[in-house]
Design a protein around this motif. Structure first.
Motif, PDB file in Angstrom:
ATOM      1  N   SER A  17      21.982  45.645  36.120  1.00 53.03           N
ATOM      2  CA  SER A  17      22.278  46.736  37.067  1.00 53.03           C
ATOM      3  C   SER A  17      23.628  46.520  37.742  1.00 53.03           C
ATOM      4  O   SER A  17      24.373  47.473  37.979  1.00 53.03           O
ATOM      5  N   GLN A  18      23.974  45.261  38.034  1.00 48.96           N
ATOM      6  CA  GLN A  18      25.272  44.970  38.649  1.00 48.96           C
ATOM      7  C   GLN A  18      26.409  45.244  37.669  1.00 48.96           C
ATOM      8  O   GLN A  18      27.463  45.760  38.065  1.00 48.96           O
ATOM      9  N   LEU A  19      26.206  44.889  36.402  1.00 51.57           N
ATOM     10  CA  LEU A  19      27.230  45.160  35.389  1.00 51.57           C
ATOM     11  C   LEU A  19      27.430  46.662  35.198  1.00 51.57           C
ATOM     12  O   LEU A  19      28.570  47.143  35.081  1.00 51.57           O
ATOM     13  N   LYS A  20      26.342  47.412  35.164  1.00 55.80           N
ATOM     14  CA  LYS A  20      26.445  48.864  35.012  1.00 55.80           C
ATOM     15  C   LYS A  20      27.134  49.490  36.220  1.00 55.80           C
ATOM     16  O   LYS A  20      27.916  50.447  36.082  1.00 55.80           O
ATOM     17  N   GLU A  21      26.867  48.950  37.402  1.00 57.95           N
ATOM     18  CA  GLU A  21      27.545  49.438  38.605  1.00 57.95           C
ATOM     19  C   GLU A  21      29.040  49.148  38.521  1.00 57.95           C
ATOM     20  O   GLU A  21      29.872  49.971  38.916  1.00 57.95           O
ATOM     21  N   GLY A  22      29.377  47.969  37.984  1.00 60.05           N
ATOM     22  CA  GLY A  22      30.795  47.629  37.805  1.00 60.05           C
ATOM     23  C   GLY A  22      31.484  48.566  36.840  1.00 60.05           C
ATOM     24  O   GLY A  22      32.629  48.978  37.057  1.00 60.05           O
ATOM     25  N   ILE A  23      30.781  48.937  35.750  1.00 60.95           N
ATOM     26  CA  ILE A  23      31.345  49.892  34.779  1.00 60.95           C
ATOM     27  C   ILE A  23      31.597  51.239  35.450  1.00 60.95           C
ATOM     28  O   ILE A  23      32.639  51.863  35.263  1.00 60.95           O
ATOM     29  N   GLU A  24      30.622  51.675  36.252  1.00 58.53           N
ATOM     30  CA  GLU A  24      30.737  52.979  36.908  1.00 58.53           C
ATOM     31  C   GLU A  24      31.895  53.007  37.900  1.00 58.53           C
ATOM     32  O   GLU A  24      32.609  54.005  38.017  1.00 58.53           O
ATOM     33  N   LYS A  25      32.101  51.895  38.607  1.00 58.40           N
ATOM     34  CA  LYS A  25      33.150  51.849  39.643  1.00 58.40           C
ATOM     35  C   LYS A  25      34.530  51.571  39.062  1.00 58.40           C
ATOM     36  O   LYS A  25      35.528  52.181  39.475  1.00 58.40           O
ATOM     37  N   TYR A  26      34.602  50.648  38.127  1.00 56.99           N
ATOM     38  CA  TYR A  26      35.914  50.149  37.681  1.00 56.99           C
ATOM     39  C   TYR A  26      36.184  50.347  36.194  1.00 56.99           C
ATOM     40  O   TYR A  26      37.284  50.037  35.725  1.00 56.99           O
ATOM     41  N   GLY A  27      35.202  50.839  35.423  1.00 56.64           N
ATOM     42  CA  GLY A  27      35.400  50.979  33.986  1.00 56.64           C
ATOM     43  C   GLY A  27      36.391  52.075  33.639  1.00 56.64           C
ATOM     44  O   GLY A  27      36.569  53.048  34.376  1.00 56.64           O
ATOM     45  N   ASN A  28      37.069  51.907  32.521  1.00 58.40           N
ATOM     46  CA  ASN A  28      37.983  52.935  32.036  1.00 58.40           C
ATOM     47  C   ASN A  28      38.025  52.900  30.516  1.00 58.40           C
ATOM     48  O   ASN A  28      37.489  52.002  29.884  1.00 58.40           O
ATOM     49  N   SER A  29      38.651  53.896  29.934  1.00 58.22           N
ATOM     50  CA  SER A  29      38.724  53.989  28.477  1.00 58.22           C
ATOM     51  C   SER A  29      39.712  52.961  27.937  1.00 58.22           C
ATOM     52  O   SER A  29      40.587  52.465  28.654  1.00 58.22           O
ATOM     53  N   ARG A  30      39.567  52.650  26.650  1.00 62.79           N
ATOM     54  CA  ARG A  30      40.434  51.656  26.004  1.00 62.79           C
ATOM     55  C   ARG A  30      41.880  52.122  25.967  1.00 62.79           C
ATOM     56  O   ARG A  30      42.179  53.278  25.661  1.00 62.79           O
TER      57      ARG A  30
END
Length: 457
Positions: A295-308
């Protein structure tokens, strides 16, 4: 990026956050999961050794080759090379100075000028190279990749120091080690929280008991008339408390003994007991800790993730071919390769019933993709197509591996199209979308699109 700490050292170019976090989630569910995790250059440069990334998760030393990106435009009769990105940890100004030195030494006679644009900090972020007429800009770029830092090779290593021994990790083990450490950290945090909560519970329980007894005055009287050790003994006996409980509340403020606070204390105690149950379950359950990490990793993706940012391709080593421009003329019967002429071009002889379907300008070094009516794609080097004269009909499609009268379309294959898609439509309305990278990697004729009976591209 190079780093060392807590007995571990790392040398890496890094990964896309979203892809790295998703790979970590997969390894939580299955430590042996089959994963290919491509490195990424933060400047968006192109990874050119895709095949070396196979089994990347289980290699100890990983070499990553990154190339800066460029565009080629045509202005006032001249080609302009615009370098739009340079590899990680390479300053654009460094590349510009290297090109200038090569030009001064006479190693770049093909260019007439180089210019750089800078931001307010003075860091060059765009380079424009003006190409002299008659020279191939692609061959200049090839030379710059070899002689400047426009292409970089990074070595990725993960390891730790175990006593006097240095042990190398694979990427998979490095992530699994991080997960083990993360589980330990979460468990340690929950244990600390539980200890603090239990201390508070052991304070609230006797405090509530004293207030509920209705003998607050007696409690105050004992505390005031006795030293601490004597007061603890008498409070234990009077209120049926343990020595720890008595010790915890012997120094309580009189204001904290107010009957008005009883409801607040009881509510807090209930919350702490519920939380203690939760913390105890978390500490004892690896499955629940894994679920929390996910859940913490998914939250990190949602907040800070971006496309390649970095495109991925496989550089194909090619033979040295002279830079010569031509026109390719595609008709319904033949292919003609005619010499380039500044004054324009002449298609020349056409057989009866022959129609011109497409004309493209190419360099002898280019690779083109020919698409046929029956859904096939033929990647072919222009150099492999024989030269024609305007008086000749050209060569038949059979000669280059296609059926006669089967031409549908043709494109020049280049890195500008990496990451893009091709859409094809048949006469009967079937639509296909194919990633260009999948075509770029092919070297032989292959089925590009499956067609129904009597259908055509």
């Amino acid at each position: 990026m190079k780093a060392m700490g807590v007995g571990r050292y790392t040398s890496t170019i890094g990964f896309n956050l979203t892809e790295a976090f998703n790979a970590t989630i997969q390894l939580i569910d299955d430590p042996n999961a089959d994963i290919t995790l491509y490195p990424e250059d933060p400047n968006g440069c192109t990874l050119i050794n895709k095949k070396d990334m196979k089994n990347i998760m289980d290699k100890e030393d990983i070499k990553v080759r990154m190339r800066g990106n460029y565009n080629i435009s045509h202005y006032s009769g001249k080609d302009i090379i615009e370098i739009t990105s340079v590899p990680y940890e390479v300053q654009p100004i460094t590349v510009k100075e290297a090109i200038q030195r090569l030009s001064e030494k006479g190693e770049l006679p093909e260019i007439s000028d180089i210019d750089g644009c800078s931001d307010n900090l003075g860091t060059t972020f765009r380079l424009s190279i003006e190409v002299k007429k008659g020279y191939d800009p692609h061959s200049i770029i090839t030379k710059l990749y070899k002689k400047t830092q426009l292409e970089q090779t990074y070595v990725m290593k993960y390891g730790f120091v175990n006593g006097l021994e240095s042990v190398d990790y694979t990427l998979r083990i490095a992530i699994l080690e991080w997960l083990r450490f993360r589980r330990q950290t979460i468990k340690r945090m929950y244990k600390i929280r539980r200890v603090n909560n239990l201390k508070r519970i052991h304070f609230l329980e006797p405090l509530i008991k004293v207030i509920k007894s209705g003998e607050i005055d007696e409690f105050i009287k004992i505390v005031r008339k006795n030293n601490t050790s004597s007061a603890i003994l008498k409070i234990m006996k009077t209120f049926s408390l343990t020595d720890y409980q008595a010790e915890e509340i012997v120094g309580v403020k009189i204001s904290d003994l107010s009957i008005d606070k009883l409801e607040e204390y009881e509510r807090e105690l209930r919350n702490l007991i519920n939380e203690d149950t939760f913390l105890s379950e978390m500490i004892q359950s690896k499955k629940k800790i894994n679920k929390l990490i996910i859940s913490q990793l998914k939250e990190g993706i949602e907040k800070y993730g971006n496309s390649r940012k970095s495109k991925i391709t496989q550089l194909i080593d090619s033979v040295q071919i002279a830079d010569t421009y031509h026109y390719l003329v595609f008709t319904n019967k033949y292919v003609k390769k005619l010499p380039y002429d500044d004054r324009g071009y002449r298609i020349g002889r056409l057989d009866m019933g022959e129609k011109v379907l497409k004309v493209i300008g190419v360099n002898n070094r280019d690779t083109i993709a020919i698409f046929t009516q029956d859904g096939k794609c033929l990647p072919i080097c222009v150099n492999d197509i024989p030269n024609s004269s305007t008086s000749a009909v050209g060569i038949s499609y059979t000669t280059i591996g296609a059926k006669d009268n089967s031409f549908a379309s043709a494109i020049t294959m280049n890195d500008d199209m990496l990451g893009k898609t091709l859409v094809s439509v048949t006469e009967e309305g079937l639509i296909s979308k194919t990633l260009y990278d999948n075509i770029k990697d092919k070297t032989k004729s292959f089925v590009f699109m499956k067609l129904g009976k009597n259908d055509k591209m």
